[in-house]
Write a protein that holds these residues in place. Structure first.
Motif, PDB file in Angstrom:
ATOM      1  N   ALA A   3     -61.262 -16.767  38.384  1.00 47.72           N
ATOM      2  CA  ALA A   3     -61.534 -16.781  39.822  1.00 47.72           C
ATOM      3  C   ALA A   3     -61.559 -18.222  40.316  1.00 47.72           C
ATOM      4  O   ALA A   3     -62.182 -19.087  39.700  1.00 47.72           O
ATOM      5  CB  ALA A   3     -62.865 -16.105  40.147  1.00 47.72           C
ATOM      6  N   VAL A   4     -60.852 -18.465  41.406  1.00 41.80           N
ATOM      7  CA  VAL A   4     -60.969 -19.746  42.108  1.00 41.80           C
ATOM      8  C   VAL A   4     -62.133 -19.618  43.083  1.00 41.80           C
ATOM      9  O   VAL A   4     -62.241 -18.613  43.795  1.00 41.80           O
ATOM     10  CB  VAL A   4     -59.671 -20.094  42.859  1.00 41.80           C
ATOM     11  CG1 VAL A   4     -59.885 -21.279  43.796  1.00 41.80           C
ATOM     12  CG2 VAL A   4     -58.553 -20.393  41.875  1.00 41.80           C
ATOM     13  N   VAL A   5     -63.010 -20.609  43.097  1.00 46.36           N
ATOM     14  CA  VAL A   5     -64.142 -20.600  44.017  1.00 46.36           C
ATOM     15  C   VAL A   5     -64.043 -21.809  44.937  1.00 46.36           C
ATOM     16  O   VAL A   5     -63.921 -22.940  44.459  1.00 46.36           O
ATOM     17  CB  VAL A   5     -65.492 -20.627  43.269  1.00 46.36           C
ATOM     18  CG1 VAL A   5     -66.636 -20.699  44.269  1.00 46.36           C
ATOM     19  CG2 VAL A   5     -65.640 -19.401  42.394  1.00 46.36           C
ATOM     20  N   LEU A   6     -64.061 -21.569  46.236  1.00 45.77           N
ATOM     21  CA  LEU A   6     -64.134 -22.672  47.191  1.00 45.77           C
ATOM     22  C   LEU A   6     -65.572 -23.185  47.182  1.00 45.77           C
ATOM     23  O   LEU A   6     -66.487 -22.508  47.653  1.00 45.77           O
ATOM     24  CB  LEU A   6     -63.728 -22.205  48.587  1.00 45.77           C
ATOM     25  CG  LEU A   6     -62.224 -22.162  48.836  1.00 45.77           C
ATOM     26  CD1 LEU A   6     -61.909 -21.466  50.162  1.00 45.77           C
ATOM     27  CD2 LEU A   6     -61.629 -23.572  48.842  1.00 45.77           C
ATOM     28  N   GLY A  49     -68.306 -12.287  35.145  1.00 48.18           N
ATOM     29  CA  GLY A  49     -67.471 -12.444  33.965  1.00 48.18           C
ATOM     30  C   GLY A  49     -66.225 -13.278  34.157  1.00 48.18           C
ATOM     31  O   GLY A  49     -65.374 -13.341  33.252  1.00 48.18           O
ATOM     32  N   TYR A  50     -66.101 -13.936  35.294  1.00 46.75           N
ATOM     33  CA  TYR A  50     -64.919 -14.751  35.554  1.00 46.75           C
ATOM     34  C   TYR A  50     -65.042 -16.142  34.945  1.00 46.75           C
ATOM     35  O   TYR A  50     -66.142 -16.727  34.905  1.00 46.75           O
ATOM     36  CB  TYR A  50     -64.691 -14.909  37.058  1.00 46.75           C
ATOM     37  CG  TYR A  50     -64.159 -13.688  37.753  1.00 46.75           C
ATOM     38  CD1 TYR A  50     -62.799 -13.376  37.715  1.00 46.75           C
ATOM     39  CD2 TYR A  50     -65.013 -12.841  38.450  1.00 46.75           C
ATOM     40  CE1 TYR A  50     -62.310 -12.254  38.360  1.00 46.75           C
ATOM     41  CE2 TYR A  50     -64.535 -11.708  39.097  1.00 46.75           C
ATOM     42  CZ  TYR A  50     -63.177 -11.426  39.051  1.00 46.75           C
ATOM     43  OH  TYR A  50     -62.694 -10.308  39.683  1.00 46.75           O
ATOM     44  N   GLU A  51     -63.917 -16.668  34.499  1.00 43.86           N
ATOM     45  CA  GLU A  51     -63.804 -18.101  34.254  1.00 43.86           C
ATOM     46  C   GLU A  51     -63.536 -18.734  35.618  1.00 43.86           C
ATOM     47  O   GLU A  51     -62.555 -18.393  36.280  1.00 43.86           O
ATOM     48  CB  GLU A  51     -62.652 -18.407  33.306  1.00 43.86           C
ATOM     49  CG  GLU A  51     -62.408 -19.903  33.109  1.00 43.86           C
ATOM     50  CD  GLU A  51     -61.140 -20.202  32.348  1.00 43.86           C
ATOM     51  OE1 GLU A  51     -60.710 -21.375  32.352  1.00 43.86           O
ATOM     52  OE2 GLU A  51     -60.557 -19.268  31.755  1.00 43.86           O
ATOM     53  N   VAL A  52     -64.400 -19.619  36.040  1.00 38.62           N
ATOM     54  CA  VAL A  52     -64.319 -20.153  37.400  1.00 38.62           C
ATOM     55  C   VAL A  52     -63.596 -21.494  37.431  1.00 38.62           C
ATOM     56  O   VAL A  52     -63.870 -22.394  36.621  1.00 38.62           O
ATOM     57  CB  VAL A  52     -65.734 -20.305  38.011  1.00 38.62           C
ATOM     58  CG1 VAL A  52     -65.711 -21.169  39.275  1.00 38.62           C
ATOM     59  CG2 VAL A  52     -66.300 -18.928  38.343  1.00 38.62           C
ATOM     60  N   ILE A  53     -62.678 -21.596  38.373  1.00 39.95           N
ATOM     61  CA  ILE A  53     -62.044 -22.862  38.724  1.00 39.95           C
ATOM     62  C   ILE A  53     -62.540 -23.221  40.116  1.00 39.95           C
ATOM     63  O   ILE A  53     -62.404 -22.421  41.051  1.00 39.95           O
ATOM     64  CB  ILE A  53     -60.509 -22.747  38.728  1.00 39.95           C
ATOM     65  CG1 ILE A  53     -60.000 -22.367  37.339  1.00 39.95           C
ATOM     66  CG2 ILE A  53     -59.871 -24.060  39.181  1.00 39.95           C
ATOM     67  CD1 ILE A  53     -58.505 -22.066  37.298  1.00 39.95           C
ATOM     68  N   ALA A  54     -63.135 -24.384  40.263  1.00 38.60           N
ATOM     69  CA  ALA A  54     -63.694 -24.785  41.557  1.00 38.60           C
ATOM     70  C   ALA A  54     -62.691 -25.628  42.344  1.00 38.60           C
ATOM     71  O   ALA A  54     -61.965 -26.447  41.772  1.00 38.60           O
ATOM     72  CB  ALA A  54     -64.988 -25.566  41.350  1.00 38.60           C
ATOM     73  N   LEU A  55     -62.701 -25.402  43.653  1.00 39.49           N
ATOM     74  CA  LEU A  55     -61.859 -26.186  44.557  1.00 39.49           C
ATOM     75  C   LEU A  55     -62.728 -26.695  45.697  1.00 39.49           C
ATOM     76  O   LEU A  55     -63.359 -25.907  46.405  1.00 39.49           O
ATOM     77  CB  LEU A  55     -60.716 -25.326  45.119  1.00 39.49           C
ATOM     78  CG  LEU A  55     -59.837 -25.968  46.200  1.00 39.49           C
ATOM     79  CD1 LEU A  55     -59.117 -27.203  45.661  1.00 39.49           C
ATOM     80  CD2 LEU A  55     -58.826 -24.955  46.748  1.00 39.49           C
ATOM     81  N   SER A  56     -62.776 -28.011  45.850  1.00 30.71           N
ATOM     82  CA  SER A  56     -63.521 -28.633  46.947  1.00 30.71           C
ATOM     83  C   SER A  56     -62.551 -29.459  47.783  1.00 30.71           C
ATOM     84  O   SER A  56     -61.559 -29.987  47.262  1.00 30.71           O
ATOM     85  CB  SER A  56     -64.641 -29.532  46.406  1.00 30.71           C
ATOM     86  OG  SER A  56     -65.527 -28.807  45.572  1.00 30.71           O
ATOM     87  N   LEU A  57     -62.853 -29.580  49.059  1.00 26.82           N
ATOM     88  CA  LEU A  57     -61.958 -30.260  49.983  1.00 26.82           C
ATOM     89  C   LEU A  57     -62.630 -31.465  50.631  1.00 26.82           C
ATOM     90  O   LEU A  57     -63.739 -31.350  51.154  1.00 26.82           O
ATOM     91  CB  LEU A  57     -61.471 -29.305  51.082  1.00 26.82           C
ATOM     92  CG  LEU A  57     -60.412 -28.247  50.724  1.00 26.82           C
ATOM     93  CD1 LEU A  57     -59.141 -28.888  50.238  1.00 26.82           C
ATOM     94  CD2 LEU A  57     -60.926 -27.202  49.768  1.00 26.82           C
ATOM     95  N   ARG A  58     -61.945 -32.588  50.587  1.00 28.44           N
ATOM     96  CA  ARG A  58     -62.352 -33.765  51.343  1.00 28.44           C
ATOM     97  C   ARG A  58     -61.525 -33.739  52.626  1.00 28.44           C
ATOM     98  O   ARG A  58     -60.400 -34.196  52.662  1.00 28.44           O
ATOM     99  CB  ARG A  58     -62.102 -35.038  50.537  1.00 28.44           C
ATOM    100  CG  ARG A  58     -62.646 -36.305  51.188  1.00 28.44           C
ATOM    101  CD  ARG A  58     -62.337 -37.538  50.348  1.00 28.44           C
ATOM    102  NE  ARG A  58     -63.118 -37.595  49.118  1.00 28.44           N
ATOM    103  CZ  ARG A  58     -62.633 -37.405  47.894  1.00 28.44           C
ATOM    104  NH1 ARG A  58     -61.339 -37.120  47.747  1.00 28.44           N
ATOM    105  NH2 ARG A  58     -63.402 -37.471  46.830  1.00 28.44           N
TER     106      ARG A  58
END
Length: 234
Positions: A7-10, A28-37
């Protein structure tokens, strides 16, 4: 190699997005984080996002530059505009609304999700205790899911990442209780529109958060100064 779903998480660094990330991990997700500047007034929320990603053991965390401050239109990106501090008015959309922000952010999350083979995108969107932003409503999310289904290779294959907003219909009190249950370090999240040493306690985001902390029974997660300010503002 693992079969664990992705799962991608904002992850903005705020309470809602951090809780959403913790829920995705619980599911149960492997999380990929996405943050925005995106040209926001301060770095504090991005610092918080990095702290939260570390606390939740998220190994992949992307921080992407999308300078929306260039064209202004929001007091969150234009320092010439004053931040509202008179309290939340549910009848108006405040100046802190950033034109197209969630639309741009979710588009980037969809790109990342497709590239990484993610099955879901977790969002901290909330349509109950919020400032009336149009891009935090259930019908907006439903329409975006339709767009996602039509706009990608995985969509044509019937494998579009699902847009998941686990906090969509929860009150801020409910969200705080979820965060506590999941062991989220709430004090490390940053919700204030200002970037000072301590949250201002006056902006819409602080008012909503502080009221919920008091109502949820966790005043100790606020400084004594903020507790006093909350009491005086009632």
């Amino acid at each position: 190699m693992t079969n664990q779903p992705i799962a991608v998480v904002l992850l903005s660094g705020g309470l809602d997005s951090a809780t959403s990330a913790a829920i995705a991990i619980e599911k149960g997700y492997e999380v990929i984080a996405l943050s925005l500047r995106y040209g926001q007034r301060h770095q504090r929320e991005l610092d918080a996002a990095q702290t939260i990603a570390h606390a939740l053991h998220i190994s992949q965390h992307y921080i992407v530059d999308v300078n929306m401050a260039q064209w202004g239109g929001s007091s969150l990106t234009d320092t010439a505009l004053s931040l509202p501090q008179s309290g939340v008015d549910p009848t108006i959309i405040p100046s802190t609304y950033v034109p197209g922000r969630n639309t741009v952010f979710i588009a980037l999350a969809l790109s990342l999700a497709e590239a990484k083979g993610a099955q879901a995108i977790y969002l901290g969107i909330n349509a109950v205790d919020y400032s009336g932003y149009p891009d935090c409503r259930p019908d907006y999310l439903q329409a975006y899911q339709t767009l996602a289904n039509l706009s990608s290779k995985v969509g044509l294959e019937g494998k579009t990442p699902q847009l998941v907003a686990p906090l969509l219909k929860k009150t801020k009190v409910d969200i705080i209780k979820d965060a506590i249950r999941l062991g989220l370090p709430i004090d490390k999240t940053w919700s204030c529109y200002q970037g000072e040493e301590e949250p201002c306690g006056l902006c819409d985001s602080c008012r909503i958060r502080d009221r919920a902390l008091m109502e949820a029974g966790y005043p100790e997660l606020m400084t004594a100064k903020r507790q006093q300010r909350y009491t005086s503002n009632q």
